[in-house]
Design an enzyme around this catalytic site. Structure first.
Site, PDB file in Angstrom:
ATOM      1  N   LYS A   1       8.019  13.021   1.506  1.00  0.00           N
ATOM      2  CA  LYS A   1       8.246  13.389   2.916  1.00  0.00           C
ATOM      3  C   LYS A   1       7.837  12.233   3.829  1.00  0.00           C
ATOM      4  O   LYS A   1       6.942  11.472   3.484  1.00  0.00           O
ATOM      5  CB  LYS A   1       7.359  14.589   3.288  1.00  0.00           C
ATOM      6  CG  LYS A   1       7.879  15.912   2.824  1.00  0.00           C
ATOM      7  CD  LYS A   1       7.003  17.039   3.354  1.00  0.00           C
ATOM      8  CE  LYS A   1       7.513  18.374   2.868  1.00  0.00           C
ATOM      9  NZ  LYS A   1       8.852  18.718   3.345  1.00  0.00           N
TER      10      LYS A   1
ATOM     11  N   ARG B   1      11.453  26.964  -3.837  1.00  0.00           N
ATOM     12  CA  ARG B   1      12.379  27.881  -4.519  1.00  0.00           C
ATOM     13  C   ARG B   1      12.169  27.869  -6.032  1.00  0.00           C
ATOM     14  O   ARG B   1      12.443  28.848  -6.710  1.00  0.00           O
ATOM     15  CB  ARG B   1      13.821  27.557  -4.123  1.00  0.00           C
ATOM     16  CG  ARG B   1      14.312  26.199  -4.499  1.00  0.00           C
ATOM     17  CD  ARG B   1      15.494  25.746  -3.665  1.00  0.00           C
ATOM     18  NE  ARG B   1      15.093  25.272  -2.343  1.00  0.00           N
ATOM     19  CZ  ARG B   1      15.934  24.850  -1.401  1.00  0.00           C
ATOM     20  NH1 ARG B   1      17.222  24.819  -1.636  1.00  0.00           N
ATOM     21  NH2 ARG B   1      15.491  24.442  -0.234  1.00  0.00           N
TER      22      ARG B   1
HETATM   23  N1  BES Z   1       7.650  23.073   2.685  1.00  0.00           N
HETATM   24  C1  BES Z   1       8.911  22.593   3.050  1.00  0.00           C
HETATM   25  C2  BES Z   1       9.555  23.348   4.217  1.00  0.00           C
HETATM   26  C3  BES Z   1       8.831  23.296   5.553  1.00  0.00           C
HETATM   27  C4  BES Z   1       9.279  22.453   6.541  1.00  0.00           C
HETATM   28  C5  BES Z   1       7.769  24.122   5.806  1.00  0.00           C
HETATM   29  C6  BES Z   1       8.644  22.415   7.760  1.00  0.00           C
HETATM   30  C7  BES Z   1       7.120  24.087   7.051  1.00  0.00           C
HETATM   31  C8  BES Z   1       7.563  23.240   8.025  1.00  0.00           C
HETATM   32  C9  BES Z   1       9.879  22.680   1.874  1.00  0.00           C
HETATM   33  O1  BES Z   1       9.307  22.568   0.629  1.00  0.00           O
HETATM   34  C10 BES Z   1      10.861  21.563   2.002  1.00  0.00           C
HETATM   35  O2  BES Z   1      10.445  20.458   2.006  1.00  0.00           O
HETATM   36  N2  BES Z   1      12.144  21.897   2.097  1.00  0.00           N
HETATM   37  C11 BES Z   1      13.167  20.922   2.240  1.00  0.00           C
HETATM   38  C12 BES Z   1      14.315  21.285   1.318  1.00  0.00           C
HETATM   39  C13 BES Z   1      15.393  20.241   1.240  1.00  0.00           C
HETATM   40  C14 BES Z   1      14.886  19.005   0.560  1.00  0.00           C
HETATM   41  C15 BES Z   1      16.569  20.795   0.488  1.00  0.00           C
HETATM   42  C16 BES Z   1      13.619  20.914   3.697  1.00  0.00           C
HETATM   43  O3  BES Z   1      13.791  21.995   4.255  1.00  0.00           O
HETATM   44  O4  BES Z   1      13.761  19.845   4.258  1.00  0.00           O
HETATM   45 ZN    ZN Z   2       9.094  20.574  -0.083  1.00  0.00          ZN
END
Ligand code: BES
Ligand code: ZN
Ligand code: ZN
Length: 524
Positions: free
Chosen positions: A284, A358
Protein backbone atom coordinates in the site's frame (compact mmCIF):
# COMPACT_ATOMS: atom_id res chain seq x y z
CA UNK A 1 -20.01 9.42 34.19
CA UNK A 2 -22.57 8.22 36.71
CA UNK A 3 -26.32 8.03 36.26
CA UNK A 4 -28.82 8.08 39.03
CA UNK A 5 -32.38 7.31 37.92
CA UNK A 6 -34.96 8.82 40.25
CA UNK A 7 -38.68 9.39 40.42
CA UNK A 8 -38.62 13.12 41.16
CA UNK A 9 -35.83 15.67 41.17
CA UNK A 10 -33.84 15.63 44.39
CA UNK A 11 -33.34 19.37 44.18
CA UNK A 12 -29.66 18.81 44.93
CA UNK A 13 -28.40 18.96 41.34
CA UNK A 14 -26.18 21.93 40.50
CA UNK A 15 -27.80 22.35 37.12
CA UNK A 16 -30.93 21.22 35.40
CA UNK A 17 -30.84 20.32 31.67
CA UNK A 18 -33.73 21.04 29.32
CA UNK A 19 -33.87 19.63 25.80
CA UNK A 20 -35.61 21.80 23.24
CA UNK A 21 -36.41 21.61 19.56
CA UNK A 22 -37.04 25.01 17.98
CA UNK A 23 -39.60 26.58 20.30
CA UNK A 24 -40.80 23.54 22.13
CA UNK A 25 -39.29 22.02 25.22
CA UNK A 26 -39.01 18.26 25.20
CA UNK A 27 -39.89 16.13 28.22
CA UNK A 28 -41.25 19.08 30.14
CA UNK A 29 -44.13 17.80 32.24
CA UNK A 30 -42.23 18.13 35.50
CA UNK A 31 -41.76 21.88 35.14
CA UNK A 32 -43.74 24.20 37.36
CA UNK A 33 -46.17 26.62 35.72
CA UNK A 34 -43.85 29.47 36.46
CA UNK A 35 -40.93 27.65 34.89
CA UNK A 36 -42.96 26.85 31.78
CA UNK A 37 -43.73 30.54 31.29
CA UNK A 38 -40.10 31.52 31.72
CA UNK A 39 -38.89 28.77 29.37
CA UNK A 40 -41.45 29.78 26.75
CA UNK A 41 -40.27 33.35 26.81
CA UNK A 42 -36.64 32.23 26.48
CA UNK A 43 -37.46 30.00 23.51
CA UNK A 44 -39.64 32.69 21.91
CA UNK A 45 -36.66 35.00 22.08
CA UNK A 46 -34.83 32.67 19.74
CA UNK A 47 -36.53 33.91 16.59
CA UNK A 48 -33.57 36.04 15.56
CA UNK A 49 -31.31 33.06 15.13
CA UNK A 50 -30.37 29.79 16.74
CA UNK A 51 -30.16 29.82 20.46
CA UNK A 52 -26.68 29.31 21.81
CA UNK A 53 -26.73 25.63 22.73
CA UNK A 54 -26.07 24.86 26.35
CA UNK A 55 -26.45 28.38 27.60
CA UNK A 56 -26.87 28.52 31.36
CA UNK A 57 -29.91 30.48 32.49
CA UNK A 58 -31.81 30.88 35.71
CA UNK A 59 -35.29 29.33 35.40
CA UNK A 60 -37.57 29.41 38.42
CA UNK A 61 -34.55 29.76 40.67
CA UNK A 62 -32.76 26.79 39.09
CA UNK A 63 -29.64 27.07 37.01
CA UNK A 64 -30.72 25.56 33.67
CA UNK A 65 -28.78 24.37 30.62
CA UNK A 66 -30.70 24.59 27.35
CA UNK A 67 -29.80 21.69 25.08
CA UNK A 68 -30.70 22.03 21.42
CA UNK A 69 -31.89 18.63 20.25
CA UNK A 70 -32.34 19.58 16.60
CA UNK A 71 -29.23 20.90 14.99
CA UNK A 72 -27.57 18.33 12.79
CA UNK A 73 -28.54 17.82 9.20
CA UNK A 74 -29.17 14.31 7.93
CA UNK A 75 -29.52 12.70 11.34
CA UNK A 76 -32.63 11.00 12.67
CA UNK A 77 -34.57 12.43 15.61
CA UNK A 78 -33.06 9.79 17.88
CA UNK A 79 -29.58 10.62 16.67
CA UNK A 80 -30.20 14.30 17.40
CA UNK A 81 -30.89 13.27 20.95
CA UNK A 82 -27.70 11.23 21.12
CA UNK A 83 -25.72 14.19 19.81
CA UNK A 84 -27.38 16.61 22.19
CA UNK A 85 -26.76 14.42 25.21
CA UNK A 86 -23.17 13.93 24.06
CA UNK A 87 -22.65 17.70 23.84
CA UNK A 88 -24.36 18.23 27.18
CA UNK A 89 -22.03 15.73 28.87
CA UNK A 90 -18.94 17.25 27.24
CA UNK A 91 -19.89 20.75 28.33
CA UNK A 92 -20.85 19.66 31.84
CA UNK A 93 -17.48 17.94 32.13
CA UNK A 94 -15.61 20.98 30.81
CA UNK A 95 -17.47 23.33 33.16
CA UNK A 96 -16.89 20.83 36.00
CA UNK A 97 -20.54 20.65 37.00
CA UNK A 98 -20.79 17.81 39.54
CA UNK A 99 -24.50 16.95 39.15
CA UNK A 100 -26.84 17.60 36.26
CA UNK A 101 -30.49 16.81 36.49
CA UNK A 102 -32.32 15.76 33.27
CA UNK A 103 -36.11 15.83 33.16
CA UNK A 104 -37.23 12.75 31.27
CA UNK A 105 -40.47 11.80 32.98
CA UNK A 106 -42.40 11.97 29.70
CA UNK A 107 -39.66 10.69 27.40
CA UNK A 108 -40.36 7.55 25.40
CA UNK A 109 -38.07 4.62 26.24
CA UNK A 110 -36.17 4.87 22.94
CA UNK A 111 -35.63 8.59 23.52
CA UNK A 112 -34.23 7.86 26.94
CA UNK A 113 -32.05 5.16 25.39
CA UNK A 114 -30.67 7.64 22.87
CA UNK A 115 -29.86 10.18 25.54
CA UNK A 116 -28.05 7.54 27.56
CA UNK A 117 -26.06 6.47 24.51
CA UNK A 118 -25.01 10.07 23.97
CA UNK A 119 -23.84 10.36 27.58
CA UNK A 120 -21.88 7.12 27.28
CA UNK A 121 -20.20 8.22 24.05
CA UNK A 122 -19.04 11.40 25.77
CA UNK A 123 -17.33 9.26 28.38
CA UNK A 124 -14.99 7.52 25.93
CA UNK A 125 -11.37 8.43 25.66
CA UNK A 126 -8.39 6.52 24.33
CA UNK A 127 -5.27 7.83 26.00
CA UNK A 128 -3.36 4.59 26.47
CA UNK A 129 -0.45 5.98 24.46
CA UNK A 130 -0.32 9.43 26.04
CA UNK A 131 2.63 9.97 28.36
CA UNK A 132 0.28 11.54 30.93
CA UNK A 133 -3.26 10.29 31.49
CA UNK A 134 -5.62 12.96 32.79
CA UNK A 135 -8.49 11.97 35.06
CA UNK A 136 -11.70 13.20 33.45
CA UNK A 137 -14.04 15.16 35.69
CA UNK A 138 -16.86 12.88 36.84
CA UNK A 139 -20.34 14.24 36.19
CA UNK A 140 -23.36 12.59 37.80
CA UNK A 141 -26.56 12.72 35.77
CA UNK A 142 -29.72 12.58 37.80
CA UNK A 143 -32.37 11.25 35.45
CA UNK A 144 -35.84 12.29 36.57
CA UNK A 145 -37.96 9.44 35.25
CA UNK A 146 -41.30 9.86 37.03
CA UNK A 147 -43.33 6.68 36.84
CA UNK A 148 -40.90 5.15 34.39
CA UNK A 149 -38.16 4.63 36.97
CA UNK A 150 -38.25 0.82 36.90
CA UNK A 151 -38.34 0.63 33.10
CA UNK A 152 -35.58 3.21 32.70
CA UNK A 153 -33.37 1.40 35.19
CA UNK A 154 -33.69 -1.76 33.11
CA UNK A 155 -32.90 0.16 29.93
CA UNK A 156 -29.89 1.76 31.62
CA UNK A 157 -28.53 -1.68 32.49
CA UNK A 158 -28.89 -2.82 28.88
CA UNK A 159 -27.30 0.32 27.48
CA UNK A 160 -24.38 -0.11 29.89
CA UNK A 161 -23.83 -3.63 28.55
CA UNK A 162 -24.03 -2.39 24.96
CA UNK A 163 -21.59 0.40 25.65
CA UNK A 164 -19.15 -1.86 27.38
CA UNK A 165 -19.12 -3.79 24.10
CA UNK A 166 -18.72 -0.62 22.02
CA UNK A 167 -15.78 0.44 24.20
CA UNK A 168 -14.20 -3.01 23.89
CA UNK A 169 -14.40 -2.84 20.09
CA UNK A 170 -13.07 0.73 19.98
CA UNK A 171 -10.13 -0.04 22.29
CA UNK A 172 -9.13 -3.09 20.25
CA UNK A 173 -9.39 -1.15 16.98
CA UNK A 174 -7.45 1.86 18.27
CA UNK A 175 -4.60 -0.25 19.66
CA UNK A 176 -1.61 -0.19 17.34
CA UNK A 177 -0.78 -3.30 15.36
CA UNK A 178 2.45 -4.19 17.14
CA UNK A 179 0.51 -4.27 20.41
CA UNK A 180 -2.41 -6.25 19.02
CA UNK A 181 -1.11 -9.13 16.96
CA UNK A 182 -3.38 -12.06 16.09
CA UNK A 183 -2.07 -13.90 19.18
CA UNK A 184 -2.85 -10.89 21.39
CA UNK A 185 -6.33 -10.67 19.92
CA UNK A 186 -6.73 -14.34 20.88
CA UNK A 187 -5.64 -13.50 24.46
CA UNK A 188 -8.37 -10.87 24.62
CA UNK A 189 -10.98 -13.28 23.28
CA UNK A 190 -9.90 -15.95 25.77
CA UNK A 191 -10.30 -13.51 28.64
CA UNK A 192 -13.74 -12.47 27.42
CA UNK A 193 -14.83 -16.11 27.07
CA UNK A 194 -13.55 -16.82 30.56
CA UNK A 195 -15.41 -13.97 32.22
CA UNK A 196 -18.65 -14.08 30.22
CA UNK A 197 -20.98 -16.86 31.41
CA UNK A 198 -22.37 -18.93 28.54
CA UNK A 199 -19.56 -18.21 26.07
CA UNK A 200 -17.31 -21.00 24.86
CA UNK A 201 -14.27 -20.62 22.67
CA UNK A 202 -12.28 -22.65 20.17
CA UNK A 203 -8.99 -21.36 18.80
CA UNK A 204 -7.13 -22.78 15.81
CA UNK A 205 -3.50 -21.90 15.24
CA UNK A 206 -1.59 -21.98 11.93
CA UNK A 207 -0.80 -25.71 12.15
CA UNK A 208 -4.42 -26.63 12.82
CA UNK A 209 -5.69 -24.28 10.12
CA UNK A 210 -3.36 -25.88 7.58
CA UNK A 211 -4.34 -29.39 8.66
CA UNK A 212 -8.05 -28.61 8.28
CA UNK A 213 -7.67 -26.82 4.95
CA UNK A 214 -8.41 -23.24 6.03
CA UNK A 215 -5.98 -22.07 3.41
CA UNK A 216 -7.24 -18.50 3.01
CA UNK A 217 -5.95 -17.62 6.47
CA UNK A 218 -2.76 -19.60 5.95
CA UNK A 219 -2.10 -17.96 2.57
CA UNK A 220 -2.51 -14.45 3.93
CA UNK A 221 -0.92 -15.02 7.33
CA UNK A 222 2.18 -17.01 6.41
CA UNK A 223 4.16 -13.93 5.33
CA UNK A 224 4.14 -12.51 8.84
CA UNK A 225 6.17 -13.42 11.90
CA UNK A 226 2.84 -13.38 13.76
CA UNK A 227 0.92 -16.53 12.88
CA UNK A 228 -2.77 -16.42 11.88
CA UNK A 229 -5.59 -17.73 14.06
CA UNK A 230 -9.25 -18.52 13.76
CA UNK A 231 -11.42 -18.01 16.83
CA UNK A 232 -14.91 -19.51 17.08
CA UNK A 233 -16.96 -18.24 20.01
CA UNK A 234 -20.31 -19.87 20.73
CA UNK A 235 -23.30 -18.88 22.80
CA UNK A 236 -26.59 -20.74 22.97
CA UNK A 237 -29.35 -18.76 24.66
CA UNK A 238 -31.95 -21.35 23.67
CA UNK A 239 -30.57 -24.00 26.02
CA UNK A 240 -33.36 -25.55 28.14
CA UNK A 241 -31.69 -24.28 31.32
CA UNK A 242 -32.97 -20.84 30.39
CA UNK A 243 -36.51 -19.59 30.95
CA UNK A 244 -38.76 -20.48 28.03
CA UNK A 245 -35.91 -22.06 26.18
CA UNK A 246 -37.34 -25.57 26.16
CA UNK A 247 -40.24 -24.20 24.13
CA UNK A 248 -37.79 -22.56 21.80
CA UNK A 249 -35.93 -25.79 21.25
CA UNK A 250 -39.13 -27.76 20.62
CA UNK A 251 -40.33 -25.21 18.11
CA UNK A 252 -36.97 -25.14 16.41
CA UNK A 253 -36.91 -28.86 15.92
CA UNK A 254 -40.40 -28.73 14.42
CA UNK A 255 -39.62 -26.06 11.87
CA UNK A 256 -36.34 -27.65 10.94
CA UNK A 257 -38.21 -30.31 9.00
CA UNK A 258 -40.17 -27.73 7.03
CA UNK A 259 -37.64 -25.18 6.02
CA UNK A 260 -33.93 -24.99 6.74
CA UNK A 261 -33.94 -21.17 6.55
CA UNK A 262 -36.39 -20.62 9.42
CA UNK A 263 -35.40 -23.53 11.63
CA UNK A 264 -33.68 -22.99 14.97
CA UNK A 265 -31.96 -19.77 14.07
CA UNK A 266 -28.23 -19.92 14.42
CA UNK A 267 -26.79 -16.52 13.69
CA UNK A 268 -23.10 -16.66 12.85
CA UNK A 269 -21.12 -13.42 12.77
CA UNK A 270 -17.89 -13.57 10.80
CA UNK A 271 -15.31 -10.81 11.23
CA UNK A 272 -12.31 -9.78 9.16
CA UNK A 273 -9.42 -9.58 11.58
CA UNK A 274 -6.37 -8.19 9.80
CA UNK A 275 -4.42 -6.85 12.74
CA UNK A 276 -2.48 -4.94 10.10
CA UNK A 277 -2.71 -4.71 6.34
CA UNK A 278 0.47 -3.55 4.61
CA UNK A 279 -1.02 -4.78 1.34
CA UNK A 280 1.60 -7.56 1.26
CA UNK A 281 3.87 -7.60 -1.78
CA UNK A 282 1.33 -5.38 -3.54
CA UNK A 283 2.36 -2.81 -0.96
CA UNK A 284 0.00 0.00 0.00
CA UNK A 285 1.12 3.61 -0.37
CA UNK A 286 2.41 5.08 2.93
CA UNK A 287 -0.39 7.62 3.23
CA UNK A 288 -3.15 5.07 3.57
CA UNK A 289 -1.21 2.63 5.71
CA UNK A 290 -1.41 3.83 9.34
CA UNK A 291 -5.19 3.54 9.29
CA UNK A 292 -4.76 -0.16 8.60
CA UNK A 293 -4.52 -0.72 12.36
CA UNK A 294 -8.31 -0.73 11.98
CA UNK A 295 -8.39 -3.61 9.51
CA UNK A 296 -9.44 -5.94 12.33
CA UNK A 297 -12.59 -3.89 12.99
CA UNK A 298 -14.87 -6.68 11.76
CA UNK A 299 -13.37 -9.18 14.21
CA UNK A 300 -13.48 -6.65 17.07
CA UNK A 301 -17.12 -5.85 16.25
CA UNK A 302 -18.29 -9.45 16.31
CA UNK A 303 -16.30 -10.25 19.46
CA UNK A 304 -17.83 -7.26 21.23
CA UNK A 305 -21.33 -8.09 19.99
CA UNK A 306 -21.28 -11.67 21.24
CA UNK A 307 -19.98 -10.53 24.60
CA UNK A 308 -23.02 -8.28 24.95
CA UNK A 309 -25.47 -10.83 23.51
CA UNK A 310 -24.31 -13.42 26.05
CA UNK A 311 -24.34 -10.93 28.93
CA UNK A 312 -27.88 -9.86 28.03
CA UNK A 313 -28.80 -13.57 27.86
CA UNK A 314 -30.73 -13.12 24.63
CA UNK A 315 -32.67 -16.32 23.81
CA UNK A 316 -30.96 -17.10 20.52
CA UNK A 317 -28.05 -19.17 19.30
CA UNK A 318 -25.16 -16.98 18.15
CA UNK A 319 -21.59 -17.76 17.19
CA UNK A 320 -18.78 -15.57 15.96
CA UNK A 321 -15.82 -16.44 13.83
CA UNK A 322 -12.82 -14.09 13.94
CA UNK A 323 -10.38 -14.53 11.05
CA UNK A 324 -7.09 -13.16 12.34
CA UNK A 325 -3.92 -12.57 10.37
CA UNK A 326 -1.35 -9.92 9.61
CA UNK A 327 -0.84 -9.10 5.93
CA UNK A 328 2.89 -8.49 5.94
CA UNK A 329 5.92 -8.79 3.72
CA UNK A 330 8.28 -11.63 4.57
CA UNK A 331 10.23 -14.34 2.84
CA UNK A 332 7.20 -16.61 3.04
CA UNK A 333 4.67 -14.01 1.80
CA UNK A 334 2.15 -15.15 -0.77
CA UNK A 335 3.25 -14.16 -4.27
CA UNK A 336 0.96 -12.56 -6.82
CA UNK A 337 -0.10 -15.39 -9.15
CA UNK A 338 0.02 -18.06 -6.42
CA UNK A 339 -2.93 -20.45 -6.34
CA UNK A 340 -4.41 -22.10 -3.26
CA UNK A 341 -7.36 -24.39 -2.56
CA UNK A 342 -9.95 -22.85 -0.24
CA UNK A 343 -11.81 -24.77 2.45
CA UNK A 344 -14.86 -25.33 0.21
CA UNK A 345 -12.68 -26.88 -2.51
CA UNK A 346 -12.59 -23.91 -4.90
CA UNK A 347 -9.17 -22.85 -6.15
CA UNK A 348 -8.16 -19.18 -5.97
CA UNK A 349 -5.40 -17.26 -7.75
CA UNK A 350 -4.05 -14.39 -5.68
CA UNK A 351 -4.09 -11.63 -8.26
CA UNK A 352 -3.50 -8.88 -5.71
CA UNK A 353 -2.08 -9.54 -2.24
CA UNK A 354 -3.87 -6.42 -0.96
CA UNK A 355 -7.26 -8.06 -1.58
CA UNK A 356 -6.56 -10.29 1.43
CA UNK A 357 -9.74 -9.74 3.44
CA UNK A 358 -11.89 -11.82 1.13
CA UNK A 359 -9.38 -14.68 1.38
CA UNK A 360 -9.50 -14.93 5.16
CA UNK A 361 -13.28 -14.49 5.09
CA UNK A 362 -13.64 -17.47 2.76
CA UNK A 363 -12.50 -19.56 5.73
CA UNK A 364 -14.81 -17.76 8.12
CA UNK A 365 -17.78 -18.45 5.86
CA UNK A 366 -16.76 -22.11 5.59
CA UNK A 367 -16.50 -22.40 9.37
CA UNK A 368 -19.92 -20.76 9.71
CA UNK A 369 -21.34 -23.51 7.48
CA UNK A 370 -19.58 -26.24 9.44
CA UNK A 371 -21.07 -25.09 12.73
CA UNK A 372 -24.59 -25.00 11.26
CA UNK A 373 -25.32 -21.35 10.54
CA UNK A 374 -28.82 -20.53 9.32
CA UNK A 375 -27.95 -16.82 9.06
CA UNK A 376 -24.50 -15.39 8.42
CA UNK A 377 -23.39 -11.81 8.68
CA UNK A 378 -19.82 -11.08 7.70
CA UNK A 379 -18.36 -7.74 8.71
CA UNK A 380 -15.23 -6.39 7.12
CA UNK A 381 -13.22 -3.29 6.33
CA UNK A 382 -13.08 -4.78 2.88
CA UNK A 383 -12.70 -2.23 0.11
CA UNK A 384 -11.49 1.26 -0.58
CA UNK A 385 -14.21 1.31 -3.23
CA UNK A 386 -16.85 1.30 -0.48
CA UNK A 387 -15.17 4.26 1.20
CA UNK A 388 -15.33 6.16 -2.09
CA UNK A 389 -18.96 5.13 -2.71
CA UNK A 390 -20.55 5.82 0.66
CA UNK A 391 -17.93 7.57 2.81
CA UNK A 392 -17.76 7.37 6.57
CA UNK A 393 -21.45 7.87 7.44
CA UNK A 394 -23.05 4.90 5.68
CA UNK A 395 -22.07 1.24 5.46
CA UNK A 396 -22.88 -0.68 2.31
CA UNK A 397 -24.23 -4.17 2.63
CA UNK A 398 -24.97 -7.03 0.26
CA UNK A 399 -27.54 -9.67 1.01
CA UNK A 400 -29.03 -12.82 -0.52
CA UNK A 401 -32.16 -12.76 1.65
CA UNK A 402 -34.75 -9.94 1.65
CA UNK A 403 -35.96 -10.65 5.16
CA UNK A 404 -32.46 -10.42 6.62
CA UNK A 405 -31.71 -7.34 4.51
CA UNK A 406 -34.74 -5.52 5.86
CA UNK A 407 -33.78 -6.47 9.40
CA UNK A 408 -30.30 -5.04 8.89
CA UNK A 409 -31.69 -1.69 7.73
CA UNK A 410 -34.33 -1.50 10.48
CA UNK A 411 -31.99 -2.54 13.28
CA UNK A 412 -29.42 -0.06 11.97
CA UNK A 413 -31.99 2.71 12.01
CA UNK A 414 -32.97 1.89 15.60
CA UNK A 415 -29.28 2.15 16.56
CA UNK A 416 -28.54 5.31 14.53
CA UNK A 417 -26.25 3.31 12.22
CA UNK A 418 -26.92 3.78 8.50
CA UNK A 419 -26.86 0.92 6.01
CA UNK A 420 -27.35 1.06 2.28
CA UNK A 421 -28.28 -2.00 0.25
CA UNK A 422 -25.87 -2.73 -2.63
CA UNK A 423 -26.43 -5.13 -5.54
CA UNK A 424 -24.84 -8.55 -5.94
CA UNK A 425 -24.66 -7.76 -9.65
CA UNK A 426 -24.35 -11.01 -11.59
CA UNK A 427 -23.12 -9.18 -14.70
CA UNK A 428 -19.81 -8.69 -12.90
CA UNK A 429 -19.46 -12.30 -11.78
CA UNK A 430 -17.48 -13.45 -14.83
CA UNK A 431 -14.73 -10.95 -14.03
CA UNK A 432 -13.79 -13.13 -11.05
CA UNK A 433 -12.94 -16.11 -13.26
CA UNK A 434 -9.28 -17.02 -13.61
CA UNK A 435 -7.51 -18.75 -16.47
CA UNK A 436 -5.81 -21.38 -14.29
CA UNK A 437 -7.81 -21.38 -11.06
CA UNK A 438 -11.57 -21.34 -10.46
CA UNK A 439 -11.46 -17.78 -9.19
CA UNK A 440 -9.13 -14.86 -8.73
CA UNK A 441 -9.31 -12.39 -5.85
CA UNK A 442 -9.88 -9.29 -7.97
CA UNK A 443 -12.75 -8.64 -10.34
CA UNK A 444 -14.61 -5.83 -12.01
CA UNK A 445 -13.89 -2.13 -11.46
CA UNK A 446 -16.92 -2.03 -9.18
CA UNK A 447 -14.57 -3.01 -6.35
CA UNK A 448 -17.01 -3.39 -3.47
CA UNK A 449 -19.39 -5.48 -5.59
CA UNK A 450 -16.52 -7.63 -6.90
CA UNK A 451 -15.47 -8.38 -3.32
CA UNK A 452 -19.04 -9.28 -2.32
CA UNK A 453 -19.44 -11.55 -5.36
CA UNK A 454 -16.20 -13.27 -4.42
CA UNK A 455 -17.47 -13.87 -0.88
CA UNK A 456 -20.74 -15.22 -2.22
CA UNK A 457 -18.78 -18.09 -3.77
CA UNK A 458 -18.04 -19.28 -0.23
CA UNK A 459 -21.44 -18.86 1.40
CA UNK A 460 -22.80 -22.27 2.45
CA UNK A 461 -25.92 -23.41 0.59
CA UNK A 462 -29.37 -22.58 1.97
CA UNK A 463 -28.04 -19.88 4.25
CA UNK A 464 -29.30 -16.34 4.59
CA UNK A 465 -26.22 -14.14 4.29
CA UNK A 466 -25.37 -10.47 4.54
CA UNK A 467 -21.98 -8.90 3.97
CA UNK A 468 -21.29 -5.53 5.60
CA UNK A 469 -18.44 -3.51 4.16
CA UNK A 470 -17.50 -1.16 7.00
CA UNK A 471 -14.26 0.17 5.45
CA UNK A 472 -15.63 3.72 5.61
CA UNK A 473 -17.58 3.63 8.86
CA UNK A 474 -15.25 1.75 11.21
CA UNK A 475 -12.61 4.43 11.68
CA UNK A 476 -12.73 8.18 11.15
CA UNK A 477 -9.82 10.58 10.80
CA UNK A 478 -11.83 13.61 11.87
CA UNK A 479 -14.58 14.21 14.39
CA UNK A 480 -17.80 12.54 13.31
CA UNK A 481 -20.92 12.66 15.43
CA UNK A 482 -19.86 11.37 18.82
CA UNK A 483 -16.45 10.01 17.79
CA UNK A 484 -13.52 12.39 17.96
CA UNK A 485 -10.88 10.46 16.00
CA UNK A 486 -10.35 6.76 15.46
CA UNK A 487 -12.63 3.77 15.94
CA UNK A 488 -16.37 4.46 15.89
CA UNK A 489 -17.59 1.08 17.16
CA UNK A 490 -19.92 1.04 14.15
CA UNK A 491 -21.97 -2.13 13.88
CA UNK A 492 -21.78 -3.39 17.46
CA UNK A 493 -25.18 -2.02 18.43
CA UNK A 494 -26.89 -3.08 15.21
CA UNK A 495 -25.65 -6.65 15.68
CA UNK A 496 -26.94 -6.77 19.24
CA UNK A 497 -30.29 -5.34 18.10
CA UNK A 498 -30.46 -7.89 15.30
CA UNK A 499 -29.91 -10.75 17.74
CA UNK A 500 -32.52 -9.21 20.04
CA UNK A 501 -35.15 -8.95 17.30
CA UNK A 502 -34.38 -12.39 15.88
CA UNK A 503 -34.73 -13.90 19.34
CA UNK A 504 -38.03 -12.10 19.93
CA UNK A 505 -39.45 -13.20 16.58
CA UNK A 506 -38.51 -16.73 17.48
CA UNK A 507 -40.18 -16.57 20.89
CA UNK A 508 -43.32 -14.92 19.50
CA UNK A 509 -43.76 -17.53 16.83
CA UNK A 510 -43.28 -20.24 19.45
CA UNK A 511 -46.06 -18.79 21.55
CA UNK A 512 -48.40 -18.57 18.54
CA UNK A 513 -47.53 -22.08 17.58
CA UNK A 514 -48.19 -23.36 21.10
CA UNK A 515 -51.70 -21.82 21.11
CA UNK A 516 -52.57 -23.37 17.78
CA UNK A 517 -51.46 -26.81 18.77
CA UNK A 518 -53.29 -26.62 22.08
CA UNK A 519 -56.58 -25.69 20.31
CA UNK A 520 -56.10 -28.45 17.82
CA UNK A 521 -55.65 -30.86 20.65
CA UNK A 522 -58.95 -29.76 22.33
CA UNK A 523 -60.91 -30.11 19.09
CA UNK A 524 -59.68 -33.63 18.65
N1 BES B 1 -8.20 -3.17 4.12
C1 BES B 1 -8.35 -2.76 2.79
C2 BES B 1 -9.61 -1.94 2.53
C3 BES B 1 -9.72 -0.60 3.25
C4 BES B 1 -9.45 0.56 2.58
C5 BES B 1 -10.13 -0.55 4.56
C6 BES B 1 -9.57 1.78 3.22
C7 BES B 1 -10.26 0.69 5.21
C8 BES B 1 -9.98 1.85 4.54
C9 BES B 1 -8.41 -3.97 1.86
O1 BES B 1 -7.72 -5.08 2.28
C10 BES B 1 -7.84 -3.58 0.54
O2 BES B 1 -6.72 -3.20 0.52
N2 BES B 1 -8.63 -3.68 -0.52
C11 BES B 1 -8.19 -3.31 -1.82
C12 BES B 1 -8.64 -4.38 -2.80
C13 BES B 1 -8.10 -4.20 -4.19
C14 BES B 1 -6.62 -4.43 -4.21
C15 BES B 1 -8.78 -5.17 -5.12
C16 BES B 1 -8.81 -1.96 -2.17
O3 BES B 1 -9.99 -1.78 -1.90
O4 BES B 1 -8.10 -1.11 -2.66
ZN1 ZN C 1 -5.67 -5.12 1.71
ZN1 ZN D 1 -7.48 -5.29 4.38
Amino acid sequence: MKTNIVNTASGKANVSALFFVKKSVQFSNVLSENAVTQVESVLNGMKDGPFEDLELLEIDGVSTIFVDAAKERGLSALDHLRMSAYRLAKRACKRQIPTVSIMLADAAPEQFKSILHGLHYADYKFDAYKSKQKDAFQVTFEIVAGEQVAEFKKIAEEVAVEHKAVVLAKNLINTCASDLTPAEFVDNANAIAKYTPGLSIKVRNMKQLEKEGFMGLVTVGKGSSHEPYMITLSYDGTKPARKGAAKVAAKSAKIADKNARTSADHLVLVGKGLTFDTGGLCLKPPKSMPEMISDMSGAATVLAAIQAIATLELPIKVSTVCCLAENAIGFKSVLPGDIFKAKNGKTVMVDNTDAEGRLVLSDGLAEAGEIGATHIIDIATLTGAMVRALGYAVAGFFCNDDDLGLKVINCGEACCEKFWSMPLEEEYADALKDKFADLKNTGSDAGAIAAALFLQEFVPENTAWAHWDIAGTAFVNKTWKYTEYGATGFGVQTLIELARRMSKADEESIENDAVVSEDEYKVC
